[in-house]
Design a protein around this motif. Structure first.
Motif, short mmCIF file in Angstrom:
data_model
loop_
_atom_site.label_atom_id
_atom_site.label_comp_id
_atom_site.label_asym_id
_atom_site.label_seq_id
_atom_site.Cartn_x
_atom_site.Cartn_y
_atom_site.Cartn_z
N LEU A 97 79.20 71.59 26.88
CA LEU A 97 78.50 72.69 26.80
C LEU A 97 79.68 73.92 26.56
CD1 LEU A 97 76.20 72.53 30.12
CD2 LEU A 97 75.75 71.60 27.77
N LEU A 98 79.21 74.52 25.42
CA LEU A 98 80.12 75.50 25.24
C LEU A 98 79.40 77.02 25.31
CD1 LEU A 98 81.96 74.08 21.94
CD2 LEU A 98 82.89 74.81 24.35
N GLY B 250 81.46 71.23 31.11
CA GLY B 250 81.92 72.46 30.31
C GLY B 250 82.96 73.12 31.04
N ILE C 145 76.22 77.86 31.62
CA ILE C 145 77.10 76.68 31.52
C ILE C 145 77.10 75.92 32.93
CG2 ILE C 145 79.37 75.62 31.31
CD1 ILE C 145 79.72 77.64 29.11
#
Length: 304
Positions: free
Chosen positions: A197-198, A246, A235
């Motif tokens: 997850l970015l 993340g 996130i």
């Protein structure tokens, strides 16, 4: 210190509505209309074209005389604000407007406690805060929409200057049910095998993480980017929901670590350090309320 009629006039001109101006000034609409009519009599010219009166939904527009007066009224307000700051400086007071911009992580996790203490010490400061990703805050500084910004990544522009406020560390978080939650540490190459997850493009956090991954031989194209999200909170929520892993600021996870809804997992050979930095327009000095806040925040951030 500003002439009251001119203040009312500027409010109507900015809102293009007698009703909205009345709400922003905490006055009745008839009182606003009365002030504008008195100012028009004083000027000897109509300042607004009113299509159908001054009531709800009425379309108004500045006349040529109104546009001329607005230019001078705005300059007068700025001059009186400068005068107020200068007078306050004689008594070591901090008063006036503070136009501040902060990137998302800073605005959500770092600033609240600092601002609370600052406004308690300087109750005559009127704060307006704009938040967004690093790219957006840098743009707001460059366009002089804010007097001072605080960002979480490199500025990437030559028309602004940065100065460190406090050091931050980005950490990898996983769900407590994830296989890595009890491993102690992982190797960098392990990251290529899990959904990541970015933050969105333009985010300072995104730039810092991309750079750190590239340094350990993991360009973004080699990873499984599951989602691009517009906030640190998103996130954290995604990790809690087991949608992936993340990187987030250590400042952001103190509460969820206490609740046990995420775990920090060290990555061998990766220490992602960065600065939360003040950003200002190049070639200028921070003055007035912005300078007072910068001094206060620099001292406070180190003790939080």
């Amino acid at each position: 210190m500003e002439n009251f009629r001119l203040r009312v006039f500027r409010a109507v001109a900015e809102e293009m509505s007698f009703r909205k101006a009345a709400e922003s000034l905490h006055l009745s609409q008839p009182a606003v209309s009365q002030q504008i009519r008195a100012l028009e009599e004083e000027c000897g010219a109509r300042l607004f074209d009113r299509a159908g009166g001054e009531g709800h939904g009425t379309q108004i527009a500045l006349t040529e005389a109104g546009r001329v007066l607005l230019r001078y009224a705005t300059k007068a307000a700025e001059t009186m604000a400068e005068a107020q700051r200068a007078l306050a400086a004689l008594n070591d007071e901090v008063v006036g407007e503070l136009r501040l911009g902060a990137s998302t992580t800073v605005a959500q996790y770092v600033l609240p406690r600092i601002l609370g203490a600052f406004l308690k010490q300087y109750p005559h400061v009127h704060l307006s805060l704009v938040s967004g990703n690093t790219e957006e805050i840098v743009e707001a500084v460059a366009e002089e929409r804010v007097a001072l910004g605080i960002i979480e990544g490199p500025a990437m522009r030559r028309d602004v200057k940065t100065e460190r406020m406090v050091r931050d560390e980005m950490v990898l978080i996983v769900s407590p049910n994830h296989g890595w939650a009890k491993t102690g540490a992982i190797e960098p190459e392990d990251l290529a095998n899990v959904p990541l997850l970015l933050r969105e493009r333009g985010s300072g956090s995104r730039r810092v993480v991309e750079r750190a991954l590239k340094q350990v031989g993991l360009p973004l194209r080699s990873l499984k980017v599951a989602m691009e999200l517009d906030s640190t909170e998103a996130i954290i929520s995604g990790v809690e929901a087991e949608l992936g892993v993340g990187f987030v600021s250590r400042w952001a996870v103190s509460k969820v670590l206490r609740l046990g809804t995420v775990r920090i997992v060290p990555v061998q050979g990766m220490e992602i350090l960065r600065d939360f930095s003040f950003v200002r327009l190049a070639g200028t000095e921070v003055v007035g309320t912005a300078a007072a806040f910068q001094r206060f925040a620099t001292g406070s951030a180190a003790t939080i």
